[in-house]
Design a protein around this motif. Structure first.
Motif, PDB file in Angstrom:
ATOM      1  N   SER A 137      15.297   7.223  -1.536  1.00 57.35           N
ATOM      2  CA  SER A 137      15.866   8.560  -1.590  1.00 57.35           C
ATOM      3  C   SER A 137      17.279   8.569  -0.998  1.00 57.35           C
ATOM      4  CB  SER A 137      14.970   9.534  -0.796  1.00 57.35           C
ATOM      5  OG  SER A 137      15.512  10.837  -0.832  1.00 57.35           O
ATOM      6  N   ASN A 138      18.175   9.216  -1.723  1.00 58.66           N
ATOM      7  CA  ASN A 138      19.592   9.286  -1.321  1.00 58.66           C
ATOM      8  C   ASN A 138      20.206   7.892  -1.184  1.00 58.66           C
ATOM      9  OD1 ASN A 138      19.526  12.164  -1.143  1.00 58.66           O
ATOM     10  ND2 ASN A 138      18.663  12.003   0.938  1.00 58.66           N
ATOM     11  N   ARG A 139      19.554   6.948  -1.805  1.00 62.70           N
ATOM     12  CA  ARG A 139      20.021   5.537  -1.761  1.00 62.70           C
ATOM     13  C   ARG A 139      20.207   5.068  -0.311  1.00 62.70           C
ATOM     14  NH1 ARG A 139      24.535   5.209  -6.639  1.00 62.70           N
ATOM     15  NH2 ARG A 139      23.114   5.824  -8.333  1.00 62.70           N
ATOM     16  N   ASN A 140      19.316   5.560   0.511  1.00 64.03           N
ATOM     17  CA  ASN A 140      19.473   5.264   1.941  1.00 64.03           C
ATOM     18  C   ASN A 140      18.125   4.999   2.618  1.00 64.03           C
ATOM     19  OD1 ASN A 140      20.913   4.979   4.364  1.00 64.03           O
ATOM     20  ND2 ASN A 140      20.524   7.117   4.942  1.00 64.03           N
ATOM     21  N   GLU A 141      17.182   4.508   1.860  1.00 63.04           N
ATOM     22  CA  GLU A 141      15.878   4.249   2.459  1.00 63.04           C
ATOM     23  C   GLU A 141      15.531   2.763   2.290  1.00 63.04           C
ATOM     24  OE1 GLU A 141      13.648   8.562   2.237  1.00 63.04           O
ATOM     25  OE2 GLU A 141      13.266   7.136   0.628  1.00 63.04           O
ATOM     26  N   ASP A 142      15.700   2.047   3.371  1.00 61.38           N
ATOM     27  CA  ASP A 142      15.525   0.578   3.279  1.00 61.38           C
ATOM     28  C   ASP A 142      14.484   0.032   4.254  1.00 61.38           C
ATOM     29  OD1 ASP A 142      17.550   0.585   1.389  1.00 61.38           O
ATOM     30  OD2 ASP A 142      19.129   0.213   2.867  1.00 61.38           O
ATOM     31  N   CYS A 143      13.797   0.916   4.979  1.00 58.17           N
ATOM     32  CA  CYS A 143      12.798   0.438   5.932  1.00 58.17           C
ATOM     33  C   CYS A 143      11.464   1.122   5.647  1.00 58.17           C
ATOM     34  CB  CYS A 143      13.250   0.720   7.364  1.00 58.17           C
ATOM     35  SG  CYS A 143      14.734  -0.228   7.832  1.00 58.17           S
ATOM     36  N   ALA A 144      10.366   0.325   5.859  1.00 61.14           N
ATOM     37  CA  ALA A 144       9.039   0.830   5.487  1.00 61.14           C
ATOM     38  C   ALA A 144       8.292   1.379   6.690  1.00 61.14           C
ATOM     39  CB  ALA A 144       8.223  -0.287   4.837  1.00 61.14           C
ATOM     40  N   VAL A 145       7.565   2.460   6.409  1.00 58.63           N
ATOM     41  CA  VAL A 145       6.761   3.102   7.436  1.00 58.63           C
ATOM     42  C   VAL A 145       5.335   3.240   6.899  1.00 58.63           C
ATOM     43  CG1 VAL A 145       7.302   5.429   6.607  1.00 58.63           C
ATOM     44  CG2 VAL A 145       6.683   5.091   9.006  1.00 58.63           C
ATOM     45  N   SER A 146       4.366   3.131   7.806  1.00 57.87           N
ATOM     46  CA  SER A 146       2.964   3.347   7.441  1.00 57.87           C
ATOM     47  C   SER A 146       2.537   4.694   7.996  1.00 57.87           C
ATOM     48  CB  SER A 146       2.081   2.234   8.018  1.00 57.87           C
ATOM     49  OG  SER A 146       0.713   2.464   7.699  1.00 57.87           O
ATOM     50  N   GLY A 147       1.750   5.446   7.164  1.00 60.34           N
ATOM     51  CA  GLY A 147       1.277   6.763   7.615  1.00 60.34           C
ATOM     52  C   GLY A 147       2.074   7.891   7.022  1.00 60.34           C
ATOM     53  N   TYR A 197       0.853  -1.197   0.000  1.00 58.96           N
ATOM     54  CA  TYR A 197       0.000   0.000   0.000  1.00 58.96           C
ATOM     55  C   TYR A 197       0.884   1.240   0.000  1.00 58.96           C
ATOM     56  CZ  TYR A 197      -3.207  -3.709   1.304  1.00 58.96           C
ATOM     57  OH  TYR A 197      -3.907  -4.883   1.318  1.00 58.96           O
ATOM     58  N   TRP A 198       1.746   1.333  -1.027  1.00 62.82           N
ATOM     59  CA  TRP A 198       2.705   2.428  -1.156  1.00 62.82           C
ATOM     60  C   TRP A 198       2.013   3.711  -1.592  1.00 62.82           C
ATOM     61  CZ3 TRP A 198       7.338   1.268   0.733  1.00 62.82           C
ATOM     62  CH2 TRP A 198       7.818  -0.059   0.668  1.00 62.82           C
ATOM     63  N   PHE A 199       2.473   4.791  -1.005  1.00 61.14           N
ATOM     64  CA  PHE A 199       2.053   6.098  -1.524  1.00 61.14           C
ATOM     65  C   PHE A 199       2.691   6.269  -2.896  1.00 61.14           C
ATOM     66  CE2 PHE A 199       2.395  10.788  -1.801  1.00 61.14           C
ATOM     67  CZ  PHE A 199       1.076  11.119  -1.563  1.00 61.14           C
ATOM     68  N   ARG A 200       2.003   7.077  -3.750  1.00 57.70           N
ATOM     69  CA  ARG A 200       2.513   7.206  -5.115  1.00 57.70           C
ATOM     70  C   ARG A 200       3.964   7.736  -5.106  1.00 57.70           C
ATOM     71  NH1 ARG A 200      -1.311  11.151  -4.402  1.00 57.70           N
ATOM     72  NH2 ARG A 200      -0.564  13.323  -4.500  1.00 57.70           N
ATOM     73  N   GLY A 201       4.779   7.159  -5.950  1.00 56.52           N
ATOM     74  CA  GLY A 201       6.194   7.573  -6.011  1.00 56.52           C
ATOM     75  C   GLY A 201       7.085   6.818  -5.026  1.00 56.52           C
ATOM     76  N   GLU A 202       6.481   6.058  -4.126  1.00 59.01           N
ATOM     77  CA  GLU A 202       7.255   5.271  -3.155  1.00 59.01           C
ATOM     78  C   GLU A 202       7.219   3.789  -3.543  1.00 59.01           C
ATOM     79  OE1 GLU A 202       8.977   6.486  -0.631  1.00 59.01           O
ATOM     80  OE2 GLU A 202       8.339   8.563  -0.902  1.00 59.01           O
ATOM     81  N   PRO A 203       8.196   3.041  -3.200  1.00 61.20           N
ATOM     82  CA  PRO A 203       9.444   3.451  -2.536  1.00 61.20           C
ATOM     83  C   PRO A 203      10.423   4.062  -3.548  1.00 61.20           C
ATOM     84  CG  PRO A 203       9.469   1.086  -2.936  1.00 61.20           C
ATOM     85  CD  PRO A 203       8.127   1.569  -3.402  1.00 61.20           C
ATOM     86  N   ASN A 204      11.178   5.050  -3.123  1.00 61.73           N
ATOM     87  CA  ASN A 204      12.078   5.733  -4.059  1.00 61.73           C
ATOM     88  C   ASN A 204      13.540   5.654  -3.620  1.00 61.73           C
ATOM     89  OD1 ASN A 204      11.963   7.352  -1.843  1.00 61.73           O
ATOM     90  ND2 ASN A 204      11.147   9.177  -2.881  1.00 61.73           N
TER      91      ASN A 204
END
Ligand SMILES: [Ca+2]
Ligand SMILES: [Ca+2]
Ligand SMILES: [Ca+2]
Length: 255
Positions: A218-228, A209-216
């Protein structure tokens, strides 16, 4: 002459009686023995008298033969009955062994269920005093403080749970209510392999249930998922740096 004739007749009757006795004795010893008259030297008239005065008629011979046949038939039936009983006993023994095996397996399963139940009760006792939410066979815990993704996960694992795995739209809706418009870590990460999102039980992500454009990443440093990530949107997941600090949600499966 008349007296002589009478005497001869008496002699003949005595002989008939003797022959009759002999025939009875011999037949009583062996039913297959030929009629005695065949070996006697008596005249045909005497033979007729023998048959006329003895109770062993040809019909009696047939009766004896019939009795012998009945005995043989009874013996055969008894033998067949024994075979049937032996077969039935063997089949029942085999089924009894199978039932015994099934019962042992059921007992082992029951013991496992009891052990798991006791473990869950122990976990609940340990969580006493904390705010526990339930949904669809799982218990949930929403933190009151914020932390990094890995430390949040450690908190859950130390209590026999793990970060929440969202298996359905219904569970996502439940999580949305639980976090109360805050962002919260969920048990989804691509730390092991960039772009390959897996749940904390190592199962692959099938429905997200990704927000549009996610996962991206960002800065090649986003490896964990958050809700909200974006409130007021049914699809509100985003990837974020695992070192960011957020609330987290633990899930303890009961089944
Ligand atoms: Ca779940
Ligand atoms: Ca990533
Ligand atoms: Ca992102």
């Amino acid at each position: 002459m008349i007296r002589s004739a009478n005497l001869k007749k008496e002699d003949q009757m005595e002989m008939v009686v003797e022959i009759y006795d002999s025939v009875d004795n011999i037949r009583s010893q062996d039913h297959n023995t030929e009629p005695v008259y065949a070996n006697t030297k008596k005249t045909p008239q005497t033979q007729q008298l023998v048959y006329a005065n003895t109770k062993k008629t040809p019909q009696t011979q047939h009766t004896v033969g019939a009795r012998t046949g009945c005995r043989r038939l009874a013996a055969v039936c008894l033998g067949l009955l024994c075979v049937l009983l032996l077969t039935a006993t063997t089949v029942l023994s085999f089924k009894f062994c199978l039932l015994t095996t099934d019962r042992a397996q059921l007992e082992r399963s029951y013991e496992n269920v009891v052990a798991e139940r006791e473990q869950n009760i122990k976990w609940l006792s340990e969580q006493a005093g904390q705010f526990i939410w339930t949904y669809n066979g799982s218990f949930y815990y929403i933190s009151k403080e914020i932390n990094t993704w890995n430390k949040s996960r450690s908190y859950c694992r130390e209590r026999g749970a793990d970060l929440v795995i969202i298996n359905s739209r219904g569970e996502q809706d439940f999580v949305d209510k639980l976090r109360n418009k805050n962002q919260a870590w969920i048990g989804l990460t691509d730390q092991a392999s960039e772009g390959v999102w897996k749940w904390v039980d190592d199962s692959a992500l099938t429905t997200g249930y990704w927000f549009r454009g996610e996962p991206n990443d960002s800065n090649r440093n986003e490896d964990c998922a958050v809700s909200g990530y974006k409130e007021d949107n049914a699809s509100n997941w985003a990837d974020s740096s695992c070192e960011n600090k957020k609330l987290w949600i633990c899930e303890k499966k009961m089944f």
